[in-house]
Design a protein around this motif. Structure first.
Motif, PDB file in Angstrom:
ATOM      1  N   PHE A 126      37.433  55.053  68.163  1.00 41.95           N
ATOM      2  CA  PHE A 126      36.853  53.701  68.118  1.00 41.95           C
ATOM      3  C   PHE A 126      36.023  53.467  66.875  1.00 41.95           C
ATOM      4  CE2 PHE A 126      37.131  52.410  72.835  1.00 41.95           C
ATOM      5  CZ  PHE A 126      38.320  51.775  72.564  1.00 41.95           C
ATOM      6  N   PRO A 127      34.946  54.237  66.697  1.00 46.98           N
ATOM      7  CA  PRO A 127      34.172  53.992  65.475  1.00 46.98           C
ATOM      8  C   PRO A 127      34.992  54.204  64.220  1.00 46.98           C
ATOM      9  CG  PRO A 127      33.410  55.968  66.594  1.00 46.98           C
ATOM     10  CD  PRO A 127      34.331  55.279  67.520  1.00 46.98           C
ATOM     11  N   LEU A 128      35.938  55.118  64.301  1.00 47.61           N
ATOM     12  CA  LEU A 128      36.785  55.327  63.130  1.00 47.61           C
ATOM     13  C   LEU A 128      37.476  54.030  62.744  1.00 47.61           C
ATOM     14  CD1 LEU A 128      39.335  58.305  62.869  1.00 47.61           C
ATOM     15  CD2 LEU A 128      39.525  56.216  61.597  1.00 47.61           C
ATOM     16  N   GLY A 177      34.950  51.171  61.788  1.00 46.73           N
ATOM     17  CA  GLY A 177      34.402  51.405  60.454  1.00 46.73           C
ATOM     18  C   GLY A 177      35.428  51.094  59.386  1.00 46.73           C
ATOM     19  N   LEU A 178      36.625  51.545  59.627  1.00 53.91           N
ATOM     20  CA  LEU A 178      37.683  51.326  58.645  1.00 53.91           C
ATOM     21  C   LEU A 178      37.929  49.842  58.436  1.00 53.91           C
ATOM     22  CD1 LEU A 178      39.771  52.857  56.976  1.00 53.91           C
ATOM     23  CD2 LEU A 178      41.377  52.437  58.800  1.00 53.91           C
ATOM     24  N   GLU A 179      37.932  49.102  59.524  1.00 57.53           N
ATOM     25  CA  GLU A 179      38.210  47.672  59.396  1.00 57.53           C
ATOM     26  C   GLU A 179      37.052  46.938  58.697  1.00 57.53           C
ATOM     27  OE1 GLU A 179      41.189  45.882  60.066  1.00 57.53           O
ATOM     28  OE2 GLU A 179      41.678  47.991  59.845  1.00 57.53           O
ATOM     29  N   ILE A 180      35.825  47.313  59.051  1.00 52.57           N
ATOM     30  CA  ILE A 180      34.698  46.677  58.349  1.00 52.57           C
ATOM     31  C   ILE A 180      34.818  46.926  56.865  1.00 52.57           C
ATOM     32  CG2 ILE A 180      32.187  46.619  58.074  1.00 52.57           C
ATOM     33  CD1 ILE A 180      31.887  47.540  60.891  1.00 52.57           C
ATOM     34  N   LEU A 202      30.628  59.330  70.448  1.00 50.58           N
ATOM     35  CA  LEU A 202      31.146  58.456  69.390  1.00 50.58           C
ATOM     36  C   LEU A 202      30.899  59.000  67.999  1.00 50.58           C
ATOM     37  CD1 LEU A 202      30.099  54.960  70.707  1.00 50.58           C
ATOM     38  CD2 LEU A 202      32.318  56.034  70.812  1.00 50.58           C
ATOM     39  N   PHE A 203      29.722  59.588  67.808  1.00 51.48           N
ATOM     40  CA  PHE A 203      29.332  59.930  66.440  1.00 51.48           C
ATOM     41  C   PHE A 203      29.093  61.415  66.282  1.00 51.48           C
ATOM     42  CE2 PHE A 203      27.600  55.507  66.737  1.00 51.48           C
ATOM     43  CZ  PHE A 203      28.587  54.947  65.936  1.00 51.48           C
ATOM     44  N   ILE A 204      29.308  61.880  65.104  1.00 47.41           N
ATOM     45  CA  ILE A 204      28.944  63.262  64.795  1.00 47.41           C
ATOM     46  C   ILE A 204      28.097  63.231  63.525  1.00 47.41           C
ATOM     47  CG2 ILE A 204      31.210  63.511  63.725  1.00 47.41           C
ATOM     48  CD1 ILE A 204      30.918  66.503  64.195  1.00 47.41           C
ATOM     49  N   ILE A 205      26.868  63.688  63.686  1.00 45.61           N
ATOM     50  CA  ILE A 205      25.990  63.684  62.519  1.00 45.61           C
ATOM     51  C   ILE A 205      25.684  65.122  62.163  1.00 45.61           C
ATOM     52  CG2 ILE A 205      23.821  62.852  61.573  1.00 45.61           C
ATOM     53  CD1 ILE A 205      23.973  60.518  63.276  1.00 45.61           C
ATOM     54  N   VAL A 264      29.885  54.187  58.950  1.00 45.07           N
ATOM     55  CA  VAL A 264      30.406  54.411  60.297  1.00 45.07           C
ATOM     56  C   VAL A 264      31.548  55.408  60.255  1.00 45.07           C
ATOM     57  CG1 VAL A 264      31.566  53.326  62.240  1.00 45.07           C
ATOM     58  CG2 VAL A 264      29.697  52.140  61.097  1.00 45.07           C
ATOM     59  N   LEU A 265      32.418  55.236  59.251  1.00 49.54           N
ATOM     60  CA  LEU A 265      33.532  56.171  59.111  1.00 49.54           C
ATOM     61  C   LEU A 265      33.043  57.610  58.983  1.00 49.54           C
ATOM     62  CD1 LEU A 265      36.100  54.673  56.580  1.00 49.54           C
ATOM     63  CD2 LEU A 265      36.472  55.319  58.939  1.00 49.54           C
ATOM     64  N   VAL A 266      32.026  57.754  58.155  1.00 48.97           N
ATOM     65  CA  VAL A 266      31.570  59.113  57.853  1.00 48.97           C
ATOM     66  C   VAL A 266      31.095  59.843  59.101  1.00 48.97           C
ATOM     67  CG1 VAL A 266      29.743  60.385  56.681  1.00 48.97           C
ATOM     68  CG2 VAL A 266      31.019  58.678  55.464  1.00 48.97           C
ATOM     69  N   ILE A 267      30.451  59.109  60.010  1.00 49.19           N
ATOM     70  CA  ILE A 267      29.891  59.811  61.171  1.00 49.19           C
ATOM     71  C   ILE A 267      30.756  59.686  62.421  1.00 49.19           C
ATOM     72  CG2 ILE A 267      27.505  59.683  60.363  1.00 49.19           C
ATOM     73  CD1 ILE A 267      27.142  57.370  62.289  1.00 49.19           C
ATOM     74  N   SER A 268      31.967  59.153  62.273  1.00 49.31           N
ATOM     75  CA  SER A 268      32.711  58.906  63.508  1.00 49.31           C
ATOM     76  C   SER A 268      33.286  60.201  64.084  1.00 49.31           C
ATOM     77  CB  SER A 268      33.833  57.910  63.249  1.00 49.31           C
ATOM     78  OG  SER A 268      34.664  58.370  62.238  1.00 49.31           O
TER      79      SER A 268
END
Lengths: 507, 478
Positions: B124-126, B129-132, B64-67, B116-120
């Motif tokens: 899904f998280p994209l 995050g965008l909606e939040i 889900l995430f990329i850090i 959330v957007l930044v690490i997506s």
């Protein structure tokens, strides 16, 4: 020496201090500059590759950017001129500027610091940095303390110079990357880039980037339109600095960067540059003749004189280059003087319109005399600096391109016409105004006297200046002849017959 | 879920928890000061928690995430910017709104969305995050509901954001149909196997580009920007200009770099065109603006164009340039909006250019900060903006994008014109009739002013001596 240089730059950045401190600090620096000159005058400038001072600190190592200042004869002379005119410009705004003094002197000193930086920087990034640093305070100087139409003038000035400056930045970056790719050593340092091998087509574009920045600043014919506006609207000191110094950064740039970095590309367009220079000479002179605004008139004479610089710089021989150097200095002095004159007349008469002046000689013989001297200097009367300079440029240009030199000589005739008209309208003729005006005050006499001495000195005995810059000029010639050897044998033939040195012609 | 995962997500968790805590506290009717302080504290703690950087993510999270270094850097910028905006908010809202506390919840939630957007690394998280982020922003934009422009701006943003979300969803769906996965790197693998992307994929890709373009307000999807900037409360405008755009830009970079979008000539061409159009049109539209917020809106379009240019150079220098430029753009924009916030009165924002006439002569500090911020936006040496532009130009020229470089130069000259106009106005002789409102909250006023000074010092310091930040960016990126 390094510490002196640092103090040189940082000492001037004292903000918000009144005029005395400004004057003192610049006098100190001026004294320092003079000491350097005197102490080196006796030495041979061929030592150590002609570089007198070399100061280097790491700045942004990852980009190969360093805080690299260096001084050779050329920059030494320019710096001395800057500081000399700097002192005078502070003196001449002594009474003119009444409001917001602190900020005014802050800007003025900052401009001077920027200009000195431009003359000393030998890192291209640093050079661009200083190049831009001097713009903002100049913009503010015109925009806040200028006369009626100042906003328009300051915009025009800023946008012209900034646009051309950005082109130069592109060219600098291009050079940086091309050199970096070839050698694997990414550096903005002037000395590293000097030996860069660039494909001819690339060199042409890069050279154009630099050249445009410099000719806009100079300014040469199609790019000159900002100059009259900026000059006529700026406060007196602003005009002096603009004409005396800022234009010279353009000339300096051509000599320091365009020719050494891209000798071949420059040689290819030399005829075009000379042509533009000649057009500038004639065009500026004709327009100067038609002006009724005193400052605009002087501004157009600058365009004309800068045409000579262009002509000389691209004639590529020792004689012309020495002439260019002298022209830079004498033009700085004479135009500076004329602007100060215009400023003091404006202070007294509240107009710059020469139709409203006339018969001032009777009231103010002091102003009249200096006016006469510098108008004569401007039209190139022997005995004054400009004569030598223009004579040498024309001699040099004659070797490079006869028809253009002949046309340029016509410019001299025209300059006599506008200078005489200036004298006639302002000082002679019937008196139009009933009020009598005061002659120069002591302060103004000091300013004018020092300028007069300087211009007569350069006119009668220019040898020390020529000696100082000689090493730089002969280096320039080397660059050029190396390029010519490869590319154009035609011009080379002419160079061969050059006199070895100009010592005898100069006197 | 391992400990290191928890660590990695700590910044997000803290912000999420803080928003709930504040919501509870509001129920106890605590006053504005405390709420604001807690909000500030949560930003700080979250910022600090970034410093312990996880070495790896467990598999479930990795889907889900990329850090990576870049997201950490942007996260830090976002949190910092949230903190600064939070500081400015107190004065602004205390004077205007009887009920400013919920604002902080929304601010935190929007920040969370941006994080959330930044690490997506997954659709899904994209999307979540965008909606939040967007839903929070609808409310925030219209927060000063008694003002006319606010409602208009809120509705406008709602409509367009909904549209762009629809585009995004449809684009994602098409890509999913084609590739059968929503994870960025798996999509990339799929493409590698295929060699040439199918038409369906390209259409989906284009739709996503449109949605991203809307969010970033790139030309030709820029129509909403000026109105929203103008209508939104100042701190929110600053938030949109910095946090929301940076977050979206990071998504763009992550997504496009992972799937290697520069493989398709068509997409490179389109992005090039968008970048050119954004630079030129953004600056051209700003030329004649009398309203400072609108002017900054258009100028932000141009700045996003510059960022796209750096992104297009798609080399190592390009990412560094993006990072540095984002940094410079953040501090500069925050500085500019900060000045406007401080100068705003109870009735209206100080957003008309006439409000700035002669500013230099009666409040020199504000004017100097503004001048430096504008010069930095214009990219004049001695400011961070210059180094940023220099960086971008280097990256671009390194990648032989001469055309774009020349457009950038041209458009910065145009840009110079309107920045200078404001500066000239500030330095011109003004009538002295400016109403000097008595300072209601001296402590907060001083706090805001010192924040501004700090930003200004950053602008100058990193403009003269950028090596520290460059080294920092390099160390983070590697």
């Amino acid at each position: 020496m390094a510490g002196g240089l640092l103090a040189w730059l940082s000492g001037k950045w004292e903000p918000y201090l009144p005029r005395t401190i400004a004057l003192i600090s610049i006098l100190i620096v001026f004294g320092l500059g003079l000491t350097i000159w005197i102490s080196h005058a006796s030495l041979s400038f061929y030592d150590n590759d002609g570089w007198i001072i070399d100061f280097k600190r790491i700045w942004i190592p990852d980009f190969g950017i360093s805080f690299h200042l260096a001084m050779d004869g050329l920059s030494l002379i320019m710096v001395i001129l800057t500081l000399f005119l700097g002192v005078l410009s502070i003196l001449c705004s002594w009474d003119e500027i009444q409001e917001r003094q602190g900020f005014y002197y802050f800007n003025l000193l900052w401009i001077l610091a920027g200009i000195v930086g431009v003359f000393l920087a030998t890192d291209l990034f640093l050079f661009y940095f200083f190049w831009e640093v001097m713009l903002i305070p100049m913009y503010l100087l015109i925009g806040i303390w200028g006369s009626e139409n100042r906003i328009y003038a300051s915009y025009k000035f800023f946008i012209f110079t900034q646009a051309s400056g950005l082109l130069m930045l592109l060219a600098i970056l291009g050079l940086y990357f091309i050199n970096g790719r070839n050698t694997g050593h990414y550096s903005f340092d002037y000395f590293d880039l000097l030996n860069a091998e660039i494909a001819p087509t690339d060199a042409k574009w890069l050279m154009l980037g630099f050249l445009i920045a410099f000719v806009v600043k100079l300014p040469v014919f199609p790019f000159h339109t900002w100059l009259p506006d900026a000059h006529s609207e700026a406060p007196t000191a602003g005009s002096v600095v603009l004409a005396g110094l800022m234009l010279k950064t353009g000339a300096y740039g051509i000599l320091r960067f365009v020719i050494p970095l891209f000798p071949q590309a420059t040689a290819e367009i030399a005829w075009l540059a000379m042509l533009i220079g000649v057009i500038g000479i004639i065009y500026g002179a004709v327009l100067a003749f038609a002006q009724t605004d005193l400052k605009r008139l002087v501004a157009y004479t600058s365009v004309s004189h800068m045409g000579f610089i262009m002509l000389g710089a691209f004639s590529f021989n020792e004689l012309a280059l020495q002439g260019v150097l002298l022209q830079i200095i004498t033009h700085g002095l004479s135009t500076g003087a004329l602007f100060i004159l215009a400023g003091s007349l404006k202070e007294r008469l509240h107009t710059r319109d020469i139709n409203k002046m006339g018969g001032l000689w009777a009231d103010a013989p002091g102003i009249g005399t200096t006016g006469l001297i510098f108008a004569m200097a401007s039209c190139g009367l022997p005995g004054l600096g400009n004569f030598i300079a223009e004579f040498m440029i024309l001699m040099g240009a004659f070797k490079a391109n006869i028809p253009l030199a002949v046309i340029a000589t016509i410019g001299l005739v025209l300059s006599a016409i506008y200078s005489l008209r200036l004298m006639q309208k302002v000082f002679l003729g019937p008196k139009t105004d009933e009020h009598s005006i005061k002659d120069f005050s002591l302060r103004e006499i000091i300013i004018m006297a020092s300028l007069t001495i300087a211009i007569i000195w350069t006119g009668v005995y220019p040898q020390p200046i020529i000696n100082t810059v000689n090493s730089s000029i002969s280096k320039l010639k080397e660059y050029y002849s190396s390029a010519v050897m490869i590319e154009e044998p035609i011009v080379k033939k002419e160079i061969k017959y050059l006199p070895k040195s100009i010592d005898n012609d100069g006197k | 879920m391992t400990v290191s995962d928890l660590n990695a997500l700590m910044p997000l968790t803290i912000i999420a928890v803080a928003s709930v805590v504040i919501m509870l506290l509001i129920a106890f009717k605590l006053n504005h000061k405390i709420i604001q302080a807690i909000c500030a504290l949560s930003f700080i703690v979250s910022l600090v928690s970034l410093s312990n950087r996880p070495s790896y993510l467990s598999n479930s999270l990795h889907q889900l995430f990329i850090i990576d270094g870049f997201s950490i850097f942007v996260l830090a910028l976002i949190l910092f910017s949230g903190l600064v905006i939070n500081v400015f908010s107190y004065i602004y809202f205390e004077e205007k709104e009887e009920n400013p506390k919920e604002y902080y919840i929304l601010l935190l939630l929007c920040t969370l969305g941006a994080e959330v957007l930044v690490i997506s690394n997954h659709f899904f998280p994209l999307f979540i995050g965008l909606e939040i982020l967007s839903i929070g922003l609808y409310v925030l934009i219209a927060y000063l509901r008694t003002r006319n422009f606010a409602i208009e701006a809120g509705i406008k943003y709602l409509m367009l954001a909904a549209f762009s979300s629809a585009f995004l969803l449809f684009g994602m769906a098409l890509i999913y149909t084609d590739t059968g996965t929503m994870q960025f790197n798996l999509i990339a693998d799929h493409l590698n196997k295929l060699g040439m992307p199918s038409i369906i994929f390209l259409v989906g890709f284009g739709l996503m580009l449109i949605a991203i373009g809307f969010k970033l307000a790139l030309v030709p999807f820029h129509m909403w920007t000026a109105d929203v900037y103008q209508g939104a409360p100042l701190p929110v405008t600053a938030f949109i200009a910095t946090v929301s755009k940076a977050a979206m830009f990071t998504v763009l970079i992550h997504f496009f770099n992972t799937i290697g979008s520069n493989r398709f000539q068509i997409s490179t061409l389109i992005i090039t065109l968008i970048a050119i159009a954004s630079m030129l049109i953004g600056n051209l539209l700003a030329l004649n603006q009398q309203n400072l917020k609108r002017l900054l809106a258009y100028s932000s379009i141009a700045h996003l164009g510059y960022l796209l240019f750096a992104f297009l150079s798609s080399n190592k220098l390009g990412i560094e340039a993006v990072s540095f430029y984002l940094f410079a753009y953040f501090i500069t924009t925050l500085g500019a909006f900060g000045v406007v916030t401080i100068l705003s009165s109870k009735e209206q924002d100080a957003d008309h250019i006439d409000n700035y006439r002669g500013l230099f002569w009666h409040s020199p500090i504000a004017a100097i900060v503004m001048t430096i911020a504008l010069l930095s936006l214009a990219g004049i040496p001695l400011t961070a903006g210059f180094i940023g532009k220099f960086y971008i130009l280097s990256a671009g020229i390194d990648a032989h994008l001469w055309m774009l470089a020349i457009v950038l130069v041209l458009s910065s000259v145009i840009g110079l014109f309107y920045y200078l106009r404001i500066i000239t106005t500030m330095f011109s002789k003004g009538d002295k009739h400016i109403i000097k409102e008595n300072l209601l909250h001296p402590a907060y006023y001083i706090l805001s002013a010192s924040t501004l000074l700090f930003l200004t010092i950053c602008m100058i310091w990193f403009g003269i001596y950028p090596i520290q930040i460059i080294l920092f960016i390099r160390s983070v990126l590697n």
